[in-house]
Scaffold this motif. Sequence first.
Motif: not given
Length: 763
Positions: A232-242, A279-285, A582-583
Amino acid sequence: MTQVSKIKVPEGHSLHHVCCPHDCPDTCSMLVTRDDSTGRAVRVQGDPTHPVTRGYLCNKVNHYLDLVYNDNRVLYPHKRVGPRGPGAKFERISWDEALDMVTDNFKEVIAEYGPEAVQPYSYSGTLGMLGYWAMDQRFWNKMEAARLEQSICIYAAMWAGIHTYGVANGPAVHDAVQEAELIILWGANLVSTGVHAIPFIREAQERGAKLIVIDPRITRTTMMADWHIQPRPGTDAALALGAMKIIVDNGLHDEAFLREQTLGWEQFINEKLPEYPVDKVSKITGVSEADIEKFALMYGKAKKSFIRANYGLNRHQNSGQTCRAILVMPCITGAWRAPNGGAAFGTLEEMWLQFNLEKLQRPDLGNRAEKRVVNMVQIGRALADHIGVDDKPLDPPIKSIFVYNSDPANCAPNSGNVRRGLMRDDLFVAVHDTFWTDTCNYADVVLPADTQLERMDLHAAYGHWHFNLNKPVIEPLGESCANTDLFRRMAQKMGYVEEDDNAFTQTDEEMIRDILFDEEVNPLMEGITYEQMEKNGWARASDNSKRRDFLNIGWPTASKKIEIFSQTLADEGQDPLPTYNPEIEGQEDPKRKDYPIQVLSSAAHYFIGDSFQSVPRLQAMMSRPTVEMSVNDAKERGIEDGDLVRLYNDRGETYCYAVVIKGLLDGVCATQKQFKGSNTPGGINVNVLNTEMLTDFGMSPTFYSCLAEIEKADPETTKKARLKELGGTEGYIAAWRNKNRDAEATDEQILEYAKQEHPEVFN
C-alpha cells in the motif's frame, strides 16, 4: 575512428555535441546536425559514444526540434495590458522597456519594504549548473533578496542519505546491474523516467539476474519484472523494516560489516526491528506474510544485490524515514562489500554538492544568509495568506516574485491557493520562460528564454557518473535569452556591476573553466579538463578516486561511519533510527472514511513536468489527463473506462478521464503530475487537491499524501468549470489572439476553432 566520426552528415551540414537539459537521471549526450547555410538544426540523435546514452534518446527528446521550433514559444518580451489570470492580454515590448519595468519594480519594492519582499522562484526547468543556480544566485545574493528552499522534489531522500551516509552515493544503476544477481527497483518506473537503465537491466536478466519491482501501481516497468510486489502507498518503510527483521532472525545479516562500518546497529537490531514482526507488517502493507518472507530471504541470501529507489518515495508525509529504512538495508546484509553493491536514489549529492558552490554563487556579494526563507512547496500560502516557515507571518509580504525555470501555477501543491496569490493586485509578477505557461497568465512581464541548442552550460548527471558540456548550436530564436545573460543584464540595470569584480561580467565559458574544474575541491573532477569535455562532449567523473574509498577511509559523516543512529535527527526531535510512521492522509488516516482514495500523481510517460507539453506530437500521444482506477473502485462508483470523472476533496477538484486497470490496488488511484491546467477539462490539475504540508524531515512536498473521492462527472458542471478557467468566451478569444495564432481571424472564426479544441466546453 570513433563512432561519432562515422556518422555521415550531408554536405554543408555540421555535427555538434549537446546535452539533454531536462529533469531526468539519464542526462543524455546528444548530437545535433545543423544546416550551416541556414543556421537551423535539422536532426537530433543520441550520442553512440556515451556509455549510458548508447546512441538513442527517449520518446520525449526525440521530438526536441519540435520543442525548439515551436509556435508556442515566447520569442520577445511582453507586458500585460489588461486583467491578470486566464485569458490575460499581452503586447510585445522591447528588452529595454521590459528590463526597466522589472528592475524599477525591484528598486521600488526594496526602497519601501526591503529586499526580502522580492522573492525568486525557480527549479528544474533546466538542470545545467549555470542555468540552474549560478549567475542568478549571484544576482539575488547581491540584492539580499529572500531565499528560496528548493525542496519540491528530492529533499527528503537527499537528507535521508546525508543523515545516513553523508555526501556519498551508491553506484549508478547502469554499473550496478552488470554484476548484481538481484536487482530491486523500489518505487522506480524507469521505463518512463530513466529509460536508459532498461537495456542494462534487460542484459542482467538475460544472464540470470532477478528483477523485483516494488510499486503500488501497475507501470511499464512492473510489466518487465520477475516479481512485482505491491505494498500500500506510504508503507514501504514497514516492508523494509520487516524484511530486515527476517534477515536478522535467520542469521543472514553481516555482523562484521555492521560492527566495522556502522553506528547504532546494535540498538537498531535489538530495539527497533523487534517492533516489526511479519504479521504486523503484512497488515500494514497489504503484502502477504509469505511474500514478505520470500522477499526478505531473497535479499538476505543474495551475494550481489542492488536497490535503485526513486524519488516518488520521498513525496509521502513519512518519506524521510521511509528513505532511511530502504537505504539501511544493504548495511544489514553487507551488500556494500560487493563492487557496485548497495542502494541508491541516484548520484546527486556527490555530483552536484561537491562543486565549490561558494565560488560559483558568490554569497560574499551580500548578507543574504540572514534573510528569510520561503519554502517553494508553500508558495501558495506565502503569496495568498502571507504565511512563511514555521507558520510565522511574512512581514513584509511578498511584493515582487520573479519566476524562472518553473511554472508554479501548475507544479506547486495547493495550486488553487497559488493562483489566488498570483491574482493579487499589489503583487508584481515577472516570468522568464521558453513557453507561454499557465503562470504567464498572471505575469506583468513575460521574458523570452532560450532552449538547450541556444546556450552554453555544464551538466552533472544525477543518475550516473558523467558530466556533459553543452555549447550553443544555433543562434537564439527571436530575442530569447539564457538565464545567465538575463541576470547579467538585470545586474547592469540595478547598478551591481563593479570594475574590480567580475561577478556579473564573467562569460559562461569563464565560469565553467574558473569555477567547476577544481579537482582540489571536487574529487570527481580529477583528471577532467575543459578541452577533453569540449572535444568529446562528456567525461566520466572520477568515481574511482581514492578520496571516495569510503569503506577504507571512512564515510563523510561526523562519526566517519554509516549512521544507522543519527544524532542529527535526534537533535531535530526525530527518531534517530529508521522507523515507520503512518502517514497523514495515507492508508491509516481516519480521513479515509470521507475520502477513501489515495492519489498518486506520478510522472507522465510523454512529458517531464511542464516540459514538452507544448510539443504537438507528444501532446497528441498523451491525448488527455487520465486517472487509473482499480476494477472494484470503478464498479462501486458506476464508472467505466473512458468516462470523464471528477476527482475532489475538501481543497478542490480536478477533472480527468478514467482508465480502469486490472491489478491496481483498491483505494488507490494514479494520475499525471503537473499536467497543464489549461489542458485539463476543469482548467486546473491534480495539485489543487494537495496540501502544503511538508515531509517528516527534509522539507519536501507531500504530493502522494493526498486523499480524495472520485465520481462520474456531470457534463454541465464540467463545462462551466472549464469555461470559467479559460476566462469565459471573451477570455478565450483574447488568449487566442495573444498567442499569435491566426491573428487575423474574426471572433466568430476563433469560436469555431474553440469548438474543435474544446468541444466539451463550447459545443
